[in-house]
Design an enzyme around this catalytic site. Structure first.
Site, mmCIF file in Angstrom:
data_model
loop_
_atom_site.group_PDB
_atom_site.id
_atom_site.type_symbol
_atom_site.label_atom_id
_atom_site.label_comp_id
_atom_site.label_asym_id
_atom_site.label_seq_id
_atom_site.Cartn_x
_atom_site.Cartn_y
_atom_site.Cartn_z
ATOM 1 N NE ARG A 65 -2.351 -1.628 3.361
ATOM 2 C CZ ARG A 65 -2.177 -2.907 3.693
ATOM 3 N NH1 ARG A 65 -2.631 -3.869 2.899
ATOM 4 N NH2 ARG A 65 -1.560 -3.253 4.804
ATOM 5 C CD GLU A 100 3.181 -9.033 18.082
ATOM 6 O OE1 GLU A 100 2.664 -8.482 17.090
ATOM 7 O OE2 GLU A 100 2.599 -9.234 19.159
HETATM 8 P P1 AMP Z 1 4.415 -2.307 11.569
HETATM 9 O O1 AMP Z 1 5.683 -2.813 10.975
HETATM 10 O O2 AMP Z 1 3.964 -3.061 12.775
HETATM 11 O O3 AMP Z 1 4.429 -0.799 11.793
HETATM 12 O O4 AMP Z 1 3.267 -2.613 10.535
HETATM 13 C C1 AMP Z 1 3.127 -1.789 9.464
HETATM 14 C C2 AMP Z 1 2.750 -2.545 8.235
HETATM 15 O O5 AMP Z 1 1.695 -3.483 8.444
HETATM 16 C C3 AMP Z 1 2.249 -1.557 7.240
HETATM 17 O O6 AMP Z 1 2.792 -1.892 5.986
HETATM 18 C C4 AMP Z 1 0.753 -1.701 7.284
HETATM 19 O O7 AMP Z 1 0.255 -1.728 5.976
HETATM 20 C C5 AMP Z 1 0.465 -3.005 7.979
HETATM 21 N N1 AMP Z 1 -0.431 -2.886 9.147
HETATM 22 C C6 AMP Z 1 -0.113 -3.171 10.420
HETATM 23 N N2 AMP Z 1 -1.152 -3.012 11.245
HETATM 24 C C7 AMP Z 1 -2.170 -2.587 10.460
HETATM 25 C C8 AMP Z 1 -3.545 -2.232 10.728
HETATM 26 N N3 AMP Z 1 -4.073 -2.288 11.968
HETATM 27 N N4 AMP Z 1 -4.295 -1.818 9.703
HETATM 28 C C9 AMP Z 1 -3.766 -1.757 8.453
HETATM 29 N N5 AMP Z 1 -2.509 -2.092 8.146
HETATM 30 C C10 AMP Z 1 -1.710 -2.509 9.140
#
Ligand code: AMP
Length: 172
Positions: free
Chosen positions: A59, A96
């Site tokens: 995205r 995680e």
């Molecule tokens: P993080 O690495 O945990 O910050 O996760 C970010 C990535 O996971 C991004 O590329 C987001 O598109 C996706 N992502 C994680 N959590 C969500 C959520 N609650 N809603 C939509 N996309 C998420």
């Protein structure tokens, strides 16, 4: 005029139980909301003399490419393993549960290029941080990072240890 944030959609228990997924597709589908969202992401960087927008698969490609056009600069993709056709630089990072890897073309940017790194949602921050490290290993300067949506309750900003600004168009 509807504000773009009204087009963000929450989907419960996707992709797994307990996750509240922030779905940006209704924002993208609405011309006015999409334009507002991109302007909100572009706002901090209009005078920042950047050379390129780096977007994280998948995205981050949609938003990053639109943002690059808005700022009249190029777009560089950071992809999941094995997707880029040319020679790549890669970086493994911890999730995680388990590990993942991001890749960038070795010749995507010149050393010293001023870039911003963007994605759709900041959750734990791990993905964006990995993309920033990959870009910096290539010798580019990360002027800042940007997301459309920050999930503030997950605390990624407090743990964010990069010196450049982290901008979110909206925080929940
Ligand atoms: P993080 O690495 O945990 O910050 O996760 C970010 C990535 O996971 C991004 O590329 C987001 O598109 C996706 N992502 C994680 N959590 C969500 C959520 N609650 N809603 C939509 N996309 C998420």
């Amino acid at each position: 005029m509807t504000t773009w944030t009204a087009r963000l959609r929450d989907i419960s228990d996707f992709p797994k139980p307990g996750i509240l997924f922030k779905d940006i597709t209704p924002v993208l589908a609405d011309a006015s909301a999409f334009a507002q969202a991109i302007r909100a992401m572009a706002h901090p960087w209009r005078q920042a003399s950047i050379d390129a927008v780096v977007g994280v698969e998948a995205r981050g490609f949609i938003l990053g490419a639109a943002l690059a056009r808005e700022l009249d600069v190029g777009f560089v993709p950071v992809r999941k393993p094995g997707k880029l056709p040319g020679a790549t630089l890669s970086l493994d990072y911890g999730l995680e549960y388990g590990r993942d890897r991001l890749e960038i073309h070795v010749d995507a940017m010149r050393a010293g290029a001023r870039v911003i790194v963007v994605d759709d949602v900041l959750a734990t921050g791990g993905t964006l941080k990995a993309a920033v490290h990959l870009v910096e290993r290539q010798g580019a300067i990360v002027v800042g990072t940007g997301v459309l949506v920050e999930l503030g309750f997950l605390g990624a900003r407090a743990a964010w240890d990069h010196g450049a600004p982290l901008h979110a168009a909206v925080v929940y």
